[in-house]
Write a protein that holds these residues in place. Structure first.
Motif, PDB file in Angstrom:
ATOM      1  N   LEU A  13     -33.932 -52.984 -34.236  1.00 49.19           N
ATOM      2  CA  LEU A  13     -33.943 -53.602 -32.904  1.00 49.19           C
ATOM      3  C   LEU A  13     -32.697 -53.205 -32.115  1.00 49.19           C
ATOM      4  CD1 LEU A  13     -35.263 -55.560 -30.902  1.00 49.19           C
ATOM      5  CD2 LEU A  13     -34.019 -57.428 -32.033  1.00 49.19           C
ATOM      6  N   ALA A  14     -31.559 -53.128 -32.800  1.00 49.22           N
ATOM      7  CA  ALA A  14     -30.317 -52.713 -32.137  1.00 49.22           C
ATOM      8  C   ALA A  14     -30.436 -51.300 -31.577  1.00 49.22           C
ATOM      9  CB  ALA A  14     -29.151 -52.802 -33.122  1.00 49.22           C
ATOM     10  N   LEU A  15     -31.125 -50.432 -32.305  1.00 48.17           N
ATOM     11  CA  LEU A  15     -31.336 -49.065 -31.810  1.00 48.17           C
ATOM     12  C   LEU A  15     -32.164 -49.075 -30.527  1.00 48.17           C
ATOM     13  CD1 LEU A  15     -31.197 -45.987 -32.048  1.00 48.17           C
ATOM     14  CD2 LEU A  15     -33.170 -46.095 -33.594  1.00 48.17           C
ATOM     15  N   VAL A  16     -33.217 -49.873 -30.504  1.00 51.61           N
ATOM     16  CA  VAL A  16     -34.056 -49.969 -29.297  1.00 51.61           C
ATOM     17  C   VAL A  16     -33.238 -50.492 -28.120  1.00 51.61           C
ATOM     18  CG1 VAL A  16     -36.071 -51.095 -28.278  1.00 51.61           C
ATOM     19  CG2 VAL A  16     -36.165 -50.274 -30.644  1.00 51.61           C
ATOM     20  N   ILE A  17     -32.425 -51.529 -28.372  1.00 53.34           N
ATOM     21  CA  ILE A  17     -31.608 -52.108 -27.303  1.00 53.34           C
ATOM     22  C   ILE A  17     -30.576 -51.100 -26.814  1.00 53.34           C
ATOM     23  CG2 ILE A  17     -29.969 -53.932 -26.738  1.00 53.34           C
ATOM     24  CD1 ILE A  17     -31.393 -55.682 -28.820  1.00 53.34           C
ATOM     25  N   ALA A  18     -29.978 -50.350 -27.751  1.00 55.99           N
ATOM     26  CA  ALA A  18     -28.990 -49.340 -27.360  1.00 55.99           C
ATOM     27  C   ALA A  18     -29.623 -48.268 -26.480  1.00 55.99           C
ATOM     28  CB  ALA A  18     -28.369 -48.710 -28.604  1.00 55.99           C
ATOM     29  N   LEU A  19     -30.842 -47.856 -26.818  1.00 57.35           N
ATOM     30  CA  LEU A  19     -31.555 -46.885 -25.977  1.00 57.35           C
ATOM     31  C   LEU A  19     -31.798 -47.445 -24.580  1.00 57.35           C
ATOM     32  CD1 LEU A  19     -34.148 -45.443 -28.517  1.00 57.35           C
ATOM     33  CD2 LEU A  19     -32.510 -44.088 -27.183  1.00 57.35           C
ATOM     34  N   LEU A  20     -32.221 -48.701 -24.519  1.00 53.18           N
ATOM     35  CA  LEU A  20     -32.442 -49.329 -23.216  1.00 53.18           C
ATOM     36  C   LEU A  20     -31.141 -49.437 -22.430  1.00 53.18           C
ATOM     37  CD1 LEU A  20     -34.915 -52.193 -24.231  1.00 53.18           C
ATOM     38  CD2 LEU A  20     -35.460 -50.031 -23.076  1.00 53.18           C
ATOM     39  N   ARG A  38     -28.256 -54.573 -13.248  1.00 54.73           N
ATOM     40  CA  ARG A  38     -27.825 -55.885 -13.732  1.00 54.73           C
ATOM     41  C   ARG A  38     -28.285 -56.171 -15.160  1.00 54.73           C
ATOM     42  NH1 ARG A  38     -29.071 -59.354  -8.193  1.00 54.73           N
ATOM     43  NH2 ARG A  38     -27.139 -58.750  -7.100  1.00 54.73           N
ATOM     44  N   LEU A  39     -29.125 -55.340 -15.701  1.00 53.28           N
ATOM     45  CA  LEU A  39     -29.571 -55.530 -17.082  1.00 53.28           C
ATOM     46  C   LEU A  39     -28.482 -55.182 -18.096  1.00 53.28           C
ATOM     47  CD1 LEU A  39     -33.179 -54.017 -16.958  1.00 53.28           C
ATOM     48  CD2 LEU A  39     -32.584 -56.429 -17.272  1.00 53.28           C
ATOM     49  N   ALA A  40     -27.506 -54.370 -17.684  1.00 48.82           N
ATOM     50  CA  ALA A  40     -26.521 -53.843 -18.636  1.00 48.82           C
ATOM     51  C   ALA A  40     -25.783 -54.936 -19.412  1.00 48.82           C
ATOM     52  CB  ALA A  40     -25.538 -52.923 -17.922  1.00 48.82           C
ATOM     53  N   PRO A  41     -25.221 -55.974 -18.759  1.00 51.46           N
ATOM     54  CA  PRO A  41     -24.508 -56.999 -19.542  1.00 51.46           C
ATOM     55  C   PRO A  41     -25.410 -57.735 -20.525  1.00 51.46           C
ATOM     56  CG  PRO A  41     -23.911 -57.123 -17.217  1.00 51.46           C
ATOM     57  CD  PRO A  41     -25.078 -56.192 -17.304  1.00 51.46           C
ATOM     58  N   SER A  42     -26.626 -58.084 -20.097  1.00 54.22           N
ATOM     59  CA  SER A  42     -27.540 -58.793 -20.996  1.00 54.22           C
ATOM     60  C   SER A  42     -27.905 -57.936 -22.198  1.00 54.22           C
ATOM     61  CB  SER A  42     -28.811 -59.191 -20.239  1.00 54.22           C
ATOM     62  OG  SER A  42     -28.502 -60.045 -19.154  1.00 54.22           O
ATOM     63  N   LEU A  43     -28.114 -56.649 -21.969  1.00 52.03           N
ATOM     64  CA  LEU A  43     -28.439 -55.749 -23.073  1.00 52.03           C
ATOM     65  C   LEU A  43     -27.268 -55.630 -24.043  1.00 52.03           C
ATOM     66  CD1 LEU A  43     -30.350 -52.964 -21.109  1.00 52.03           C
ATOM     67  CD2 LEU A  43     -31.330 -54.524 -22.807  1.00 52.03           C
ATOM     68  N   THR A 135     -26.206 -45.434 -29.365  1.00 56.93           N
ATOM     69  CA  THR A 135     -27.479 -44.827 -29.773  1.00 56.93           C
ATOM     70  C   THR A 135     -27.254 -43.698 -30.773  1.00 56.93           C
ATOM     71  OG1 THR A 135     -28.482 -45.367 -27.631  1.00 56.93           O
ATOM     72  CG2 THR A 135     -29.539 -43.646 -28.938  1.00 56.93           C
ATOM     73  N   MET A 136     -26.295 -42.821 -30.495  1.00 63.72           N
ATOM     74  CA  MET A 136     -26.018 -41.706 -31.402  1.00 63.72           C
ATOM     75  C   MET A 136     -25.566 -42.199 -32.776  1.00 63.72           C
ATOM     76  SD  MET A 136     -24.236 -38.752 -29.030  1.00 63.72           S
ATOM     77  CE  MET A 136     -22.912 -39.793 -28.417  1.00 63.72           C
ATOM     78  N   MET A 137     -24.687 -43.186 -32.781  1.00 60.92           N
ATOM     79  CA  MET A 137     -24.185 -43.686 -34.059  1.00 60.92           C
ATOM     80  C   MET A 137     -25.278 -44.419 -34.837  1.00 60.92           C
ATOM     81  SD  MET A 137     -21.103 -42.581 -34.182  1.00 60.92           S
ATOM     82  CE  MET A 137     -20.506 -43.459 -35.623  1.00 60.92           C
ATOM     83  N   LEU A 138     -26.126 -45.164 -34.141  1.00 60.20           N
ATOM     84  CA  LEU A 138     -27.213 -45.866 -34.820  1.00 60.20           C
ATOM     85  C   LEU A 138     -28.246 -44.903 -35.389  1.00 60.20           C
ATOM     86  CD1 LEU A 138     -27.670 -48.934 -32.456  1.00 60.20           C
ATOM     87  CD2 LEU A 138     -27.257 -49.042 -34.919  1.00 60.20           C
TER      88      LEU A 138
END
Length: 665
Positions: A13-20, A38-43, A135-138
């Motif tokens: 899930l963290a990988l998906v969130i990092a991509l987003l 504005r999505l950046a802080p929530s993500l 994303t790269m590290m995950l």
């Protein structure tokens, strides 16, 4: 266990969130979609929660002995104390990378929370860059180094055990502290890339990234000091720095980020060295990734390196190439827009700061070459080459002295142009430094009970007094318009006090290095119960040996009384341990801590007699006298406190940013 399955799901899930986080804010910037930006802080908050769940699940796997996980089975055992089970979570390659990325998610969340004053599009750019790194590290962690790989269907009854070298409190504190510094360098890199992306290359991004850089530098300083202290008492060799490749891997980014901090300061205040500052931000983070590559790639052999896999190393190397390549391409495309906002003369603080930057980078290149040259020689079939302390000491020590010399001058000069007469001031400071340095050298020798004069100690003492002399002059200059000294000192900023405190920490560490290197003594002896040996005015009496049992080891413990002038000073209890699972021997030293004359004793091996048999009551013993060794770590603490003090400066508490060209406090 279900909880560890949850940990793997959270990692995905963290990988998906990092991509987003990498994609959506970037698209929002390109398409001018405010809602997406504005999505950046929530993500970033969601990313931190997911990584925390994943990391916590792995810790639970260690606590409850889930040997169905390959990683747990390889780095734990049911006999391992619970606190070492927790620290074993990052005791190997997979867990340490999971910790690395978890800390990165924490940095990312903190940046999103404390950078609300930034323009929305600028914050979106910063968070997007950090998302790309995550994303790269995950991807590397999940596909090459997953800590959630299963042993099914053949679950082992018990684990292999944690490496005995790591069964120490040092593992609990050192890696998290070091990684906080390592990973924190991603933040100034992200600000640099965001500024290049936006084409807004004024000094504002540097002011905003400067406190994050100082915090990362403080953590890295403490992390390196903790590593030095851990190696000092755990390895039993009595050394505090071995120029080991893994040690060098943390020193190189520290030198680079130290240069970056000074460059950020002058760029923020004077608008110069912009290109230089951006290059330092890129390469400081690149060096932290290089350190990760060196430790986890199998490219080097080190007592500090406990995981090796060429595939994993190749993945880290690819990420390193993308970071350096992407940064340089972005700089090449947008760097031409950089403009100089002001000029400066040769006789100015700017000149001295750039000279100090150059010295720091030369020192870094010395370490980099010495670390990588054996690898390059082997790769190009130039033969086996070993680069040891003689190379590093011959080049790094003079560079350190040169740095202290210019540090003193830079502490007193003014920005842009200093029209005051300087030669007379420098002459007076030099004479004072020579006299005070001689006094300090004498005091150090007296306290360490060292009768011989050493020129290295004297040079370091003189340069330290040189720096202090100019620091006093600078304080006098900055308080000259105040009604009295106390009122003048009250008006000085926390960042100024932090800078001076950090410089004092550098001097304390330099004096400690000189003292322990020149005046330290070492003696190897064979001792039987009842024997005594005289070292540097101290008499060491071997009283007895006894056998003790720990949670997962057996040990032979010696009782050694230390007397001076027939008066008992202390009793030391060095041990030789044998861990029952791994059957690895380990040395636990006996230390009498002291700021001036530390005593250190380590057990070697039982002595073989003339008949070829091991004698139980005669052992090889190594005794050290370590003058001023504690100053090394005390100086690092003072440096970190200086960085912390600088964070209280009101300039870093911006409430609102009207636009990217001006600040509102």
């Amino acid at each position: 266990m279900l909880i560890t399955e949850l940990g793997y799901f959270a990692l995905l899930l963290a990988l998906v969130i990092a991509l987003l986080q990498a994609i959506l804010p970037a698209v929002g910037v390109i398409k001018h979609q405010v809602q997406w930006q504005r999505l950046a802080p929530s993500l970033s908050v969601a990313q931190f929660v997911a990584m925390s769940v994943s990391f916590g699940a792995l810790m639970v796997g260690f606590i409850y002995n889930d040997f169905s996980l390959v990683y747990v089975a390889s780095h734990s055992n049911s006999l391992l104390p619970w606190y070492y089970k927790l620290s074993a979570t990052w005791g190997g390659h997979e867990g340490s990378l999971l910790l690395w990325i978890t800390i990165l998610s924490a940095w990312c969340m903190l940046v999103s929370v404390f950078s609300r004053a930034l323009p929305l599009d600028m914050r979106a750019r910063v968070m997007s860059v950090l998302g790309m790194i995550q994303t790269m590290m995950l991807l590397m962690l999940i596909f090459t180094s997953s800590p959630f790989e299963r042993t099914l269907p053949n679950i082992p009854i018990d684990g292999v055990d944690l490496n005995p070298l790591l069964q120490d409190p040092g593992l609990i504190f050192h890696p998290p502290m070091l990684y906080m510094g390592y990973v924190g360098l991603a933040v100034p890199f992200a600000f640099c890339m965001a500024a290049l992306w936006a084409g807004r290359l004024d000094a504002v991004w540097m002011r905003w990234s400067r406190p994050w850089t100082v915090v990362a530098w403080g953590f890295l300083t403490l992390g390196i000091a903790l590593g030095s202290w851990w190696a000092y008492y755990e390895l039993g060799w009595g050394g505090w720095w071995f120029w080991d490749p893994v040690e060098n891997a943390s020193l190189m980014p520290w030198l680079a980020v130290t240069a970056l901090m000074h460059s950020l300061a002058v760029t923020e205040k004077r608008g110069v060295f912009k290109a230089w500052t951006m290059m330092l931000a890129i390469f400081a983070f690149a060096l932290s990734l290089l350190g990760t590559f060196l430790v986890r790639s199998g490219a080097i052999t080190s007592v500090h390196s406990f995981a090796a896999d060429p595939t994993r190393g190749l993945a880290i190397l690819m990420i390193l190439g993308l970071v350096i390549g992407g940064g340089l391409v972005m700089f090449a495309l947008r760097g031409w827009r950089l403009t100089v906002e002001s000029r400066y003369e040769l006789k100015s603080r700017e000149t001295i700061l750039i000279i100090n930057n150059i010295i720091l980078l030369v020192a870094m290149l010395v370490v980099l070459l010495g670390t990588l040259y054996p690898m390059l020689a082997d790769a190009f079939k130039w033969g086996q080459v070993s680069v040891g302390p003689p190379y590093f000491n011959a080049l790094f020590v003079p560079a350190s002295w040169l740095l202290l010399a210019f540090m003193g001058i830079g502490a007193n000069l003014r920005y842009k142009y200093d029209g005051r007469p300087f030669l007379a001031t420098a002459f007076v400071c030099a004479i004072s430094a020579c006299v005070l340095g001689a006094v300090l050298t004498y005091l150090m020798g007296t306290l360490a009970e060292y009768a011989h004069f050493d020129k290295a100690v004297y040079i370091t003492a003189v340069l330290s007094m040189w720096v202090l002399s100019f620091m006093v002059l600078d304080i006098k200059d900055k308080t000259r318009h105040a009604t009295n000294l106390v009122e003048g000192l009250k008006k000085l900023t926390p960042s100024y006090y932090g800078m001076q405190l950090a410089h004092i920490g550098v001097l304390i560490t330099a004096l400690g290095v000189a003292g322990v290197s020149a005046m330290g003594l070492e003696k190897d002896v064979a001792m039987t119960v009842g024997d005594s040996v005289h070292v540097q005015g101290y008499d060491f009496y071997l009283q007895e040996f006894d056998e003790i049992e720990g949670a997962n080891y057996d040990a032979t413990r010696a009782t050694v009384q230390v007397k001076k002038d027939d008066e008992l000073i202390t009793t030391l209890y060095p041990q030789k341990r044998n861990y029952v699972v791994s059957m690895m021997p380990m040395t636990e030293v006996g230390i009498r801590p002291s700021l001036f004359n530390e005593l250190y004793i380590a057990l070697g091996e039982p002595i073989i007699n003339d008949e070829g048999k091991v004698t139980a009551d005669t052992w090889a013993v190594r005794i050290y006298v370590k003058p001023m060794v504690r100053w090394l770590w005390l100086g690092a603490i003072v440096m970190a406190l200086g960085g912390l003090l600088a964070m209280f400066d009101k300039r870093y508490r911006m409430k609102k940013l009207k636009n990217f060209d001006g600040w509102e406090k």
